[in-house]
Design an enzyme around this catalytic site. Structure first.
Site, PDB file in Angstrom:
ATOM      1  N   HIS A   1       0.848  -1.195   0.000  1.00 27.42           N
ATOM      2  CA  HIS A   1       0.000   0.000   0.000  1.00 27.42           C
ATOM      3  C   HIS A   1       0.879   1.239   0.000  1.00 27.42           C
ATOM      4  O   HIS A   1       1.873   1.314   0.726  1.00 27.42           O
ATOM      5  CB  HIS A   1      -0.911   0.030   1.231  1.00 27.42           C
TER       6      HIS A   1
ATOM      7  N   ASP B   1     -15.598   2.660   7.913  1.00 27.69           N
ATOM      8  CA  ASP B   1     -14.605   3.624   7.438  1.00 27.69           C
ATOM      9  C   ASP B   1     -15.216   4.563   6.406  1.00 27.69           C
ATOM     10  O   ASP B   1     -14.922   5.756   6.408  1.00 27.69           O
ATOM     11  CB  ASP B   1     -13.401   2.894   6.838  1.00 27.69           C
TER      12      ASP B   1
ATOM     13  N   ARG C   1     -15.504  12.809   8.842  1.00 26.44           N
ATOM     14  CA  ARG C   1     -14.259  13.507   9.164  1.00 26.44           C
ATOM     15  C   ARG C   1     -13.947  14.582   8.135  1.00 26.44           C
ATOM     16  O   ARG C   1     -13.405  15.644   8.457  1.00 26.44           O
ATOM     17  CB  ARG C   1     -13.104  12.517   9.254  1.00 26.44           C
TER      18      ARG C   1
ATOM     19  N   SER D   1      -7.914   4.013   9.409  1.00 26.63           N
ATOM     20  CA  SER D   1      -8.631   4.016   8.130  1.00 26.63           C
ATOM     21  C   SER D   1      -7.884   3.195   7.081  1.00 26.63           C
ATOM     22  O   SER D   1      -8.453   2.329   6.419  1.00 26.63           O
ATOM     23  CB  SER D   1      -8.808   5.459   7.643  1.00 26.63           C
TER      24      SER D   1
ATOM     25  N   LYS E   1      -8.843  -1.240   5.909  1.00 24.01           N
ATOM     26  CA  LYS E   1      -9.115  -1.723   4.541  1.00 24.01           C
ATOM     27  C   LYS E   1      -8.087  -2.764   4.110  1.00 24.01           C
ATOM     28  O   LYS E   1      -8.436  -3.754   3.457  1.00 24.01           O
ATOM     29  CB  LYS E   1      -9.135  -0.540   3.571  1.00 24.01           C
TER      30      LYS E   1
END
Length: 444
Positions: free
Chosen positions: A82, A161, A168, A183, A187
């Site tokens: 990621h 989320d 947010r 967050s 995922k």
């Protein structure tokens, strides 16, 4: 148990238990706890922070709010990667076939972009016919048969989320480190990989500008991953200039293909080999990241990584002829050059300005509803440290917009201002700034 009492507890800086966090998250998803109370809670977190235990419990509660993906039917250790995002961040397009060619299965769930350029799915869709919307059965079959697949998220993954981020976003609580870490990691952990390699960007083109911020986020995410039983390593990498030379969807696909042919830009090659070496190490395919990187370099030189890309494209119903003929990718109708005004060396390229210029040309989305132009973007001809002569091309804009329009002129001016040239050659800018794993954090 009342939401009011938990908001008060967090406002006063006290630690919430796992049961209390579960109550808040499950109640918010079910609709029994309203937006205004969760808004108050996130603001309390913004000012008071969360302990390591709270952050892990918060992440796990969000994962449990919806579906999770099991990759157990795919043999081997599955390693995901990621990136926190940047300008010209083409690494996934290179890493998926490269790591798969080394025998590590890569079952990658990706998303679409909001900002400078499209996300990985948008970039792959610039390959004619390429399908990113796969059923679960198709996704698993392709990974088993080819070693890798890249698809959009399916099912009801981490609904907490989605709701929480939207809240947010309108309550000025996006930039809370524990909420950002939870967050991202919720995922990734819900997507089923056995191990994770994180690329945390720092610098002008990243959402975290300072190295200390990036290190803190990396440490928080590694702690979550390890706490959830997944081997996790993070690299802190520079985004003070764009990665590689291409910024834009089809332009980045073309650059990824060149990279797998052994013709990639030095910084993109270095980062892909470094991240990929970490992935091979976590998968047990290499004794250390350096030997893993050496294996991957050989796979590029032998052509096996490029052939793996061809197989993935064919399996996902794309036109694999693009591997041999990148002219089949979308092309912009117009190109405009920007040129240097003086002799010297490139001393700075503001990554964020390059990214915004590409977005103005159509390469990215200003809002979720914006239409993306797969052919638009920017190609850099010079990078920091390169010598330049007056009148020499610094970069080329690619767009389908009218070259005489005010929007294209604004993009051109922004791109030109992103370059700073001077008489002195700067020191080579470092690419890898640090590493975080279960043993701790190291600055390079």
């Amino acid at each position: 148990m009342r939401a009011y009492d938990l908001i008060l507890k967090k406002r006063n800086g006290e630690e919430l238990s796992r049961e209390e966090i579960d109550f808040l998250i499950s109640g918010y998803v079910r609709g029994t706890i309203p937006d205004y109370q969760i808004s108050a809670f996130t603001m309390a977190v913004y000012f008071q922070g969360m302990s390591k235990k709270e952050t892990l419990d918060f992440t796990l509660a969000m994962i449990e709010s919806g579906d999770t993906i099991s990759l157990q039917e795919i043999p081997g250790i599955k390693v995901d990667k990621h990136s926190t995002g940047g300008v010209g961040d083409t690494t996934t397009l290179v890493l998926v076939p490269l790591v798969a060619a080394a025998g590590v299965p890569v079952a990658k769930m990706s998303g679409r972009g909001l900002g400078h350029t499209g996300g990985t799915l948008d970039k792959l869709e610039s390959i004619p016919g390429f399908q990113v919307d796969l059923t679960g059965a198709e996704f698993f079959r392709i990974v088993r048969e080819t070693g890798a697949a890249v698809a959009g998220q399916t099912g009801n993954l981490v609904p907490a989320d989605k709701k929480l981020y939207a809240l947010r976003d309108v309550t000025a609580t996006v930039d809370s480190l524990p909420l950002i870490a939870a967050s991202i990691m919720s995922k990734k952990l819900a997507s089923g990989a056995d191990a994770l390699v994180l690329d945390v960007k720092a610098g002008d083109g990243a959402f975290l500008k300072e190295l200390d911020q990036a290190l803190a986020l990396a440490e928080a995410m590694v702690e979550i991953g390890e706490g959830a039983g997944r081997r996790t390593t993070a690299l802190i990498t520079s985004m003070d200039q764009p990665l590689g030379r291409a910024v834009g969807n089809s332009l980045e696909v073309e650059e990824a293909i060149r990279t797998l042919k052994g013709q990639g830009p030095e910084d993109l090659v270095e980062l892909c080999l470094t991240l990929g070496g970490q992935m091979l190490c976590l998968a047990g395919k290499a004794p250390d990241p350096e030997k893993g990187a050496a294996v991957l370099k050989q796979l590029i030189e032998s052509g096996k990584a490029l052939e793996k890309l061809r197989c993935i494209i064919e399996a996902q119903r794309g036109d694999s002829r693009v591997v041999d003929d990148t002219a089949l990718l979308p092309r912009a109708r117009h190109t405009l050059e920007i040129r240097a005004g003086r002799d010297g060396f490139v001393q700075r390229i503001k990554a964020e300005s390059v990214g915004l210029s590409a977005m103005m040309l159509g390469a990215g989305r200003e809002t979720k509803e914006s239409e993306i132009n797969l052919a638009a973007g920017v190609v850099l001809h010079k990078k920091v440290g390169d010598p330049v002569s007056a009148g020499e091309v610094l970069a080329v804009l690619h767009t389908d917009l009218d070259p005489g329009s005010s929007q294209v002129e604004a993009a051109r001016q922004l791109l030109l201002a992103a370059f700073a040239c001077g008489p002195e050659k700067p020191a080579p800018p470092p690419l890898i700034l640090g590493r975080v794993d279960r043993h701790g954090a190291v600055r390079y």
